[in-house]
Design an enzyme around this catalytic site. Structure first.
Site, PDB file in Angstrom:
ATOM      1  N   ARG A 185     -24.750  20.406  17.319  1.00 13.03           N
ATOM      2  CA  ARG A 185     -23.428  19.939  17.729  1.00 13.03           C
ATOM      3  C   ARG A 185     -22.599  21.090  18.313  1.00 13.03           C
ATOM      4  O   ARG A 185     -21.988  20.962  19.371  1.00 13.03           O
ATOM      5  CB  ARG A 185     -22.728  19.327  16.512  1.00 13.03           C
ATOM      6  CG  ARG A 185     -21.362  18.794  16.806  1.00 13.03           C
ATOM      7  CD  ARG A 185     -20.833  18.012  15.627  1.00 13.03           C
ATOM      8  NE  ARG A 185     -21.430  16.688  15.545  1.00 13.03           N
ATOM      9  CZ  ARG A 185     -21.293  15.875  14.493  1.00 13.03           C
ATOM     10  NH1 ARG A 185     -20.619  16.265  13.431  1.00 13.03           N
ATOM     11  NH2 ARG A 185     -21.832  14.683  14.505  1.00 13.03           N
ATOM     12  N   GLU A 203     -30.700  28.729   2.760  1.00 11.65           N
ATOM     13  CA  GLU A 203     -31.356  29.052   1.477  1.00 11.65           C
ATOM     14  C   GLU A 203     -30.742  30.280   0.790  1.00 11.65           C
ATOM     15  O   GLU A 203     -31.384  30.890  -0.069  1.00 11.65           O
ATOM     16  CB  GLU A 203     -32.890  29.270   1.614  1.00 11.65           C
ATOM     17  CG  GLU A 203     -33.624  28.380   2.603  1.00 11.65           C
ATOM     18  CD  GLU A 203     -33.659  26.908   2.234  1.00 11.65           C
ATOM     19  OE1 GLU A 203     -33.206  26.546   1.131  1.00 11.65           O
ATOM     20  OE2 GLU A 203     -34.124  26.113   3.077  1.00 11.65           O
ATOM     21  N   LYS A 234     -30.841  19.390   3.458  1.00 12.24           N
ATOM     22  CA  LYS A 234     -29.877  20.503   3.489  1.00 12.24           C
ATOM     23  C   LYS A 234     -30.039  21.347   4.753  1.00 12.24           C
ATOM     24  O   LYS A 234     -29.084  21.575   5.494  1.00 12.24           O
ATOM     25  CB  LYS A 234     -30.042  21.371   2.224  1.00 12.24           C
ATOM     26  CG  LYS A 234     -29.824  20.573   0.945  1.00 12.24           C
ATOM     27  CD  LYS A 234     -30.146  21.351  -0.301  1.00 12.24           C
ATOM     28  CE  LYS A 234     -31.628  21.608  -0.513  1.00 12.24           C
ATOM     29  NZ  LYS A 234     -32.412  20.381  -0.741  1.00 12.24           N
ATOM     30  N   THR A 235     -31.246  21.813   4.984  1.00 16.23           N
ATOM     31  CA  THR A 235     -31.480  22.638   6.172  1.00 16.23           C
ATOM     32  C   THR A 235     -31.344  21.790   7.436  1.00 16.23           C
ATOM     33  O   THR A 235     -30.773  22.249   8.429  1.00 16.23           O
ATOM     34  CB  THR A 235     -32.867  23.306   6.094  1.00 16.23           C
ATOM     35  OG1 THR A 235     -32.868  24.183   4.968  1.00 16.23           O
ATOM     36  CG2 THR A 235     -33.183  24.096   7.344  1.00 16.23           C
ATOM     37  N   THR A 236     -31.818  20.556   7.375  1.00 12.38           N
ATOM     38  CA  THR A 236     -31.709  19.719   8.584  1.00 12.38           C
ATOM     39  C   THR A 236     -30.248  19.409   8.897  1.00 12.38           C
ATOM     40  O   THR A 236     -29.879  19.315  10.073  1.00 12.38           O
ATOM     41  CB  THR A 236     -32.539  18.427   8.486  1.00 12.38           C
ATOM     42  OG1 THR A 236     -32.355  17.831   7.220  1.00 12.38           O
ATOM     43  CG2 THR A 236     -34.004  18.698   8.690  1.00 12.38           C
ATOM     44  N   LYS A 272     -33.864  16.017   0.061  1.00 17.00           N
ATOM     45  CA  LYS A 272     -34.160  16.594   1.372  1.00 17.00           C
ATOM     46  C   LYS A 272     -32.975  16.419   2.316  1.00 17.00           C
ATOM     47  O   LYS A 272     -32.337  15.376   2.295  1.00 17.00           O
ATOM     48  CB  LYS A 272     -35.384  15.887   1.962  1.00 17.00           C
ATOM     49  CG  LYS A 272     -35.725  16.308   3.384  1.00 17.00           C
ATOM     50  CD  LYS A 272     -36.995  15.615   3.832  1.00 17.00           C
ATOM     51  CE  LYS A 272     -37.172  15.641   5.346  1.00 17.00           C
ATOM     52  NZ  LYS A 272     -37.404  16.987   5.853  1.00 17.00           N
ATOM     53  N   TRP A 314     -41.328  32.192  -5.505  1.00 17.74           N
ATOM     54  CA  TRP A 314     -42.110  31.687  -6.643  1.00 17.74           C
ATOM     55  C   TRP A 314     -43.617  31.864  -6.440  1.00 17.74           C
ATOM     56  O   TRP A 314     -44.391  31.619  -7.340  1.00 17.74           O
ATOM     57  CB  TRP A 314     -41.758  30.232  -6.994  1.00 17.74           C
ATOM     58  CG  TRP A 314     -41.731  29.282  -5.860  1.00 17.74           C
ATOM     59  CD1 TRP A 314     -42.771  28.533  -5.394  1.00 17.74           C
ATOM     60  CD2 TRP A 314     -40.598  28.942  -5.059  1.00 17.74           C
ATOM     61  NE1 TRP A 314     -42.354  27.772  -4.340  1.00 17.74           N
ATOM     62  CE2 TRP A 314     -41.037  27.993  -4.116  1.00 17.74           C
ATOM     63  CE3 TRP A 314     -39.263  29.351  -5.034  1.00 17.74           C
ATOM     64  CZ2 TRP A 314     -40.175  27.444  -3.160  1.00 17.74           C
ATOM     65  CZ3 TRP A 314     -38.420  28.800  -4.088  1.00 17.74           C
ATOM     66  CH2 TRP A 314     -38.876  27.865  -3.176  1.00 17.74           C
ATOM     67  N   PHE A 360     -42.140  32.537  -0.078  1.00 16.96           N
ATOM     68  CA  PHE A 360     -41.402  31.984  -1.211  1.00 16.96           C
ATOM     69  C   PHE A 360     -41.504  32.897  -2.421  1.00 16.96           C
ATOM     70  O   PHE A 360     -42.565  33.398  -2.749  1.00 16.96           O
ATOM     71  CB  PHE A 360     -41.938  30.599  -1.582  1.00 16.96           C
ATOM     72  CG  PHE A 360     -41.622  29.565  -0.553  1.00 16.96           C
ATOM     73  CD1 PHE A 360     -42.610  29.107   0.312  1.00 16.96           C
ATOM     74  CD2 PHE A 360     -40.351  29.054  -0.432  1.00 16.96           C
ATOM     75  CE1 PHE A 360     -42.321  28.153   1.270  1.00 16.96           C
ATOM     76  CE2 PHE A 360     -40.058  28.089   0.521  1.00 16.96           C
ATOM     77  CZ  PHE A 360     -41.043  27.641   1.379  1.00 16.96           C
ATOM     78  N   ASN A 403     -30.978  18.468  -4.857  1.00 17.25           N
ATOM     79  CA  ASN A 403     -32.447  18.438  -4.864  1.00 17.25           C
ATOM     80  C   ASN A 403     -33.067  17.571  -3.776  1.00 17.25           C
ATOM     81  O   ASN A 403     -34.280  17.585  -3.592  1.00 17.25           O
ATOM     82  CB  ASN A 403     -32.953  17.941  -6.217  1.00 17.25           C
ATOM     83  CG  ASN A 403     -32.629  18.916  -7.329  1.00 17.25           C
ATOM     84  OD1 ASN A 403     -32.411  20.108  -7.073  1.00 17.25           O
ATOM     85  ND2 ASN A 403     -32.577  18.428  -8.553  1.00 17.25           N
TER      86      ASN A 403
HETATM   87  P1  ATP Z   1     -35.140  20.055   4.949  1.00 14.15           P
HETATM   88  O1  ATP Z   1     -35.511  21.437   5.465  1.00 14.15           O
HETATM   89  O2  ATP Z   1     -36.217  19.085   5.240  1.00 14.15           O
HETATM   90  O3  ATP Z   1     -33.768  19.631   5.354  1.00 14.15           O
HETATM   91  P2  ATP Z   1     -34.077  20.876   2.426  1.00 14.15           P
HETATM   92  O4  ATP Z   1     -33.516  22.049   3.128  1.00 14.15           O
HETATM   93  O5  ATP Z   1     -33.104  19.893   1.879  1.00 14.15           O
HETATM   94  O6  ATP Z   1     -35.120  20.149   3.348  1.00 14.15           O
HETATM   95  P3  ATP Z   1     -35.403  22.675   0.594  1.00 14.15           P
HETATM   96  O7  ATP Z   1     -34.925  22.698  -0.811  1.00 14.15           O
HETATM   97  O8  ATP Z   1     -35.012  23.794   1.501  1.00 14.15           O
HETATM   98  O9  ATP Z   1     -35.000  21.275   1.222  1.00 14.15           O
HETATM   99  O10 ATP Z   1     -36.951  22.491   0.556  1.00 14.15           O
HETATM  100  C1  ATP Z   1     -37.769  22.670   1.658  1.00 14.15           C
HETATM  101  C2  ATP Z   1     -38.942  21.731   1.683  1.00 14.15           C
HETATM  102  O11 ATP Z   1     -39.093  20.965   0.489  1.00 14.15           O
HETATM  103  C3  ATP Z   1     -38.824  20.677   2.788  1.00 14.15           C
HETATM  104  O12 ATP Z   1     -40.062  20.607   3.407  1.00 14.15           O
HETATM  105  C4  ATP Z   1     -38.508  19.393   2.098  1.00 14.15           C
HETATM  106  O13 ATP Z   1     -39.071  18.245   2.720  1.00 14.15           O
HETATM  107  C5  ATP Z   1     -39.127  19.595   0.778  1.00 14.15           C
HETATM  108  N1  ATP Z   1     -38.326  18.850  -0.178  1.00 14.15           N
HETATM  109  C6  ATP Z   1     -36.992  18.754  -0.192  1.00 14.15           C
HETATM  110  N2  ATP Z   1     -36.589  17.946  -1.184  1.00 14.15           N
HETATM  111  C7  ATP Z   1     -37.707  17.539  -1.811  1.00 14.15           C
HETATM  112  C8  ATP Z   1     -37.970  16.673  -2.902  1.00 14.15           C
HETATM  113  N3  ATP Z   1     -36.969  16.091  -3.541  1.00 14.15           N
HETATM  114  N4  ATP Z   1     -39.280  16.477  -3.270  1.00 14.15           N
HETATM  115  C9  ATP Z   1     -40.276  17.090  -2.622  1.00 14.15           C
HETATM  116  N5  ATP Z   1     -40.089  17.907  -1.565  1.00 14.15           N
HETATM  117  C10 ATP Z   1     -38.834  18.126  -1.169  1.00 14.15           C
HETATM  118 MG    MG Z   2     -33.784  24.032   3.087  1.00 18.09          MG
END
Ligand code: ATP
Ligand code: MG
Length: 176
Positions: free
Chosen positions: A29, A108, A19-21, A17, A73, A71, A15
């Protein structure tokens, strides 16, 4: 591709932040070594993502594809979402089978399993049939147990703090 390469299945879930980054970091890399990368985003947000602009600067080496129509949802037409998700998955299958990329990112993808748009067993079949040297990254919350079991590397991003909880909205260059 180097002969001794062992293609890894890597899963970034949880949950928090990052994953995508993290997937974008691996992409960065791999590009530095001259490798080709295919980055497929299955869920399209409404933001103008910085990575899309960066990808243009690496055209020819980095293939960046955005699937989906927003999205799920927020969706008003789930049947159309399913059709778009299936199309995206068919495209990913083709990319994996063609084996033109050192790394394929399925960003995703976990949501397609969560929303029952594709079966996890189908994903696992496709992944196990891929070239043994090809690296795969799958991101998204709630990765299915079968996917976790099949993976070589699983990292769970755990939220300890997120600015959203203090009312700080998504910012350019950080969230998108
Ligand atoms: P990022 O793309 O920043 O690496 P992510 O891939 O880990 O995030 P996702 O589940 O894909 O996260 O969600 C996408 C968006 O939701 C991002 O803008 C991220 O900042 C936000 N987000 C991720 N985790 C949380 C959290 N725990 N609470 C609120 N917003 C979140
Ligand atoms: Mg993501």
């Amino acid at each position: 591709m180097a002969d001794k390469q062992k293609g890894l299945l890597m899963v970034f879930t949880g949950n928090g932040k990052g994953k995508t980054t993290a997937a974008l970091g691996l992409t960065f890399r791999a590009l530095g070594h001259g490798h080709r990368v295919c980055f497929i985003q299955f869920i399209k947000g409404s933001w103008k993502y910085g990575e899309l602009e960066t990808a243009k600067k690496f055209s020819g080496q980095l293939d960046f594809h955005v699937m989906g129509r927003g999205f799920t949802w927020k969706s008003d037409d789930i049947d159309k979402d399913i059709a778009v998700a299936r199309d995206g998955w068919e495209f990913a299958k083709k990319i994996i089978a063609e084996n033109r990329h050192h790394l394929v990112v399925l960003d995703e993808l976990t949501y397609l399993v969560t929303y029952k748009m594709i079966e996890v067993t189908e994903i696992l079949e496709v992944l196990s049939a891929r070239d043994k040297r090809q690296h795969i990254v799958i991101t998204g919350r709630d990765a299915d147990g079968k996917l976790v079991e099949a993976a070589d590397l699983v990292t769970e991003m755990r939220e300890i703090k997120h600015p959203y909880a203090s009312g700080i909205k998504a910012q350019k260059g950080i969230e998108f």
